[in-house]
Motif scaffolding. Structure first.
Motif, PDB file in Angstrom:
ATOM      1  N   TYR A  49       2.382   1.280   8.636  1.00 36.53           N
ATOM      2  CA  TYR A  49       2.611  -0.440   8.436  1.00 36.53           C
ATOM      3  C   TYR A  49       2.692  -0.694   7.216  1.00 36.53           C
ATOM      4  N   ARG A  50       1.941  -0.352   6.402  1.00 39.34           N
ATOM      5  CA  ARG A  50       1.849  -0.705   4.758  1.00 39.34           C
ATOM      6  C   ARG A  50       3.351  -0.198   4.274  1.00 39.34           C
ATOM      7  N   GLU A  51       4.073   0.656   4.450  1.00 37.66           N
ATOM      8  CA  GLU A  51       5.233   1.146   4.301  1.00 37.66           C
ATOM      9  C   GLU A  51       6.358   0.213   4.299  1.00 37.66           C
ATOM     10  N   ARG A  52       6.366  -0.217   5.924  1.00 43.02           N
ATOM     11  CA  ARG A  52       7.302  -1.165   6.514  1.00 43.02           C
ATOM     12  C   ARG A  52       7.188  -2.473   5.729  1.00 43.02           C
ATOM     13  N   LEU A  53       5.849  -2.855   5.705  1.00 38.23           N
ATOM     14  CA  LEU A  53       5.702  -4.103   5.120  1.00 38.23           C
ATOM     15  C   LEU A  53       5.921  -4.245   3.748  1.00 38.23           C
ATOM     16  N   GLY A  54       5.815  -3.264   2.957  1.00 35.51           N
ATOM     17  CA  GLY A  54       6.040  -3.050   1.401  1.00 35.51           C
ATOM     18  C   GLY A  54       7.510  -3.178   1.331  1.00 35.51           C
ATOM     19  N   ARG A  55       8.414  -2.385   2.158  1.00 37.18           N
ATOM     20  CA  ARG A  55       9.843  -2.444   2.010  1.00 37.18           C
ATOM     21  C   ARG A  55      10.397  -3.815   2.150  1.00 37.18           C
ATOM     22  N   SER A  56       9.693  -4.666   3.243  1.00 40.64           N
ATOM     23  CA  SER A  56      10.329  -5.761   3.450  1.00 40.64           C
ATOM     24  C   SER A  56      10.001  -6.839   2.331  1.00 40.64           C
ATOM     25  N   LEU A  90      10.647 -10.929 -14.898  1.00 38.54           N
ATOM     26  CA  LEU A  90       9.353  -9.985 -15.406  1.00 38.54           C
ATOM     27  C   LEU A  90       8.384 -10.004 -14.339  1.00 38.54           C
ATOM     28  N   ILE A  91       7.729 -11.053 -14.066  1.00 41.43           N
ATOM     29  CA  ILE A  91       6.735 -10.852 -12.709  1.00 41.43           C
ATOM     30  C   ILE A  91       7.266 -10.192 -11.609  1.00 41.43           C
ATOM     31  N   ARG A  92       8.215 -10.552 -11.217  1.00 40.98           N
ATOM     32  CA  ARG A  92       8.697  -9.946  -9.839  1.00 40.98           C
ATOM     33  C   ARG A  92       9.191  -8.477  -9.885  1.00 40.98           C
ATOM     34  N   THR A  93       9.618  -8.153 -10.998  1.00 43.76           N
ATOM     35  CA  THR A  93       9.920  -6.684 -11.581  1.00 43.76           C
ATOM     36  C   THR A  93       8.623  -5.962 -11.285  1.00 43.76           C
ATOM     37  N   PHE A  94       7.737  -6.520 -12.303  1.00 45.09           N
ATOM     38  CA  PHE A  94       6.331  -6.033 -12.175  1.00 45.09           C
ATOM     39  C   PHE A  94       5.624  -5.774 -10.675  1.00 45.09           C
ATOM     40  N   LEU A  95       5.673  -6.847  -9.867  1.00 43.71           N
ATOM     41  CA  LEU A  95       5.435  -6.842  -8.380  1.00 43.71           C
ATOM     42  C   LEU A  95       6.112  -5.604  -7.727  1.00 43.71           C
ATOM     43  N   SER A  96       7.476  -5.508  -7.929  1.00 40.26           N
ATOM     44  CA  SER A  96       8.268  -4.771  -7.384  1.00 40.26           C
ATOM     45  C   SER A  96       7.650  -3.239  -7.642  1.00 40.26           C
ATOM     46  N   PHE A  97       7.319  -3.080  -9.001  1.00 35.28           N
ATOM     47  CA  PHE A  97       6.920  -1.784  -9.469  1.00 35.28           C
ATOM     48  C   PHE A  97       5.542  -1.269  -8.999  1.00 35.28           C
ATOM     49  N   THR A  98       4.827  -2.326  -8.731  1.00 35.96           N
ATOM     50  CA  THR A  98       3.382  -1.995  -8.556  1.00 35.96           C
ATOM     51  C   THR A  98       3.577  -1.725  -6.820  1.00 35.96           C
ATOM     52  N   LEU A  99       4.315  -2.481  -5.925  1.00 30.12           N
ATOM     53  CA  LEU A  99       4.399  -2.253  -4.648  1.00 30.12           C
ATOM     54  C   LEU A  99       5.027  -0.642  -4.580  1.00 30.12           C
ATOM     55  N   GLU A 100       6.008  -0.385  -5.178  1.00 31.03           N
ATOM     56  CA  GLU A 100       6.556   0.935  -5.126  1.00 31.03           C
ATOM     57  C   GLU A 100       5.362   2.119  -5.250  1.00 31.03           C
TER      58      GLU A 100
END
Length: 120
Positions: A49-56, A90-100
């Motif tokens: 569930y977390r993987e699918r949610l994270g991908r979206s 910068l903020i959204r890239t940081f969010l993307s990296f931490t989600l990854e």
């Protein structure tokens, strides 16, 4: 129609696509997790569930960044708007990296363990 108007509309359309990617992804991930929970067929329901949610969320963030770039560069290319864009990216890239990192346990630039050749 002016090019500015077209680019503004295009930016809004990509914004909507980003929000839809997050919302639809969250709904689909939740429904799939609920079905798996009811069937008791999947052991790793929470992880999946977390993987699918994270991908979206990652897809939505990428689309939202693209929309910001379109609007800022094509419509209002001022130093102030470029600074705001840089901060948003910068903020959204940081969010993307931490989600990854949360989803895979590694940074986006790190190779998978399977990419390393095995020793005999």
């Amino acid at each position: 129609m002016e090019i500015d108007s077209i680019m503004e509309d295009l930016g809004k359309a990509v914004d909507v696509a980003g929000v839809l990617a997050i919302v639809i992804g969250a709904v689909v991930a939740t429904l799939l997790a609920a079905m798996a929970l009811l069937r008791h067929r999947e052991r790793r329901i929470y992880v999946t569930y977390r993987e699918r949610l994270g991908r979206s969320i990652l897809l939505g963030l990428e689309l939202l960044v693209a929309a910001d770039i379109i609007r800022t560069v094509a419509v209002t290319p001022t130093f102030e708007s470029m600074g705001v864009l840089a901060l948003i990216v910068l903020i959204r890239t940081f969010l993307s990296f931490t989600l990854e990192l949360e989803m895979t346990g590694r940074w986006p630039w790190q190779k998978l363990d399977t990419d390393v050749p095995s020793e005999p």
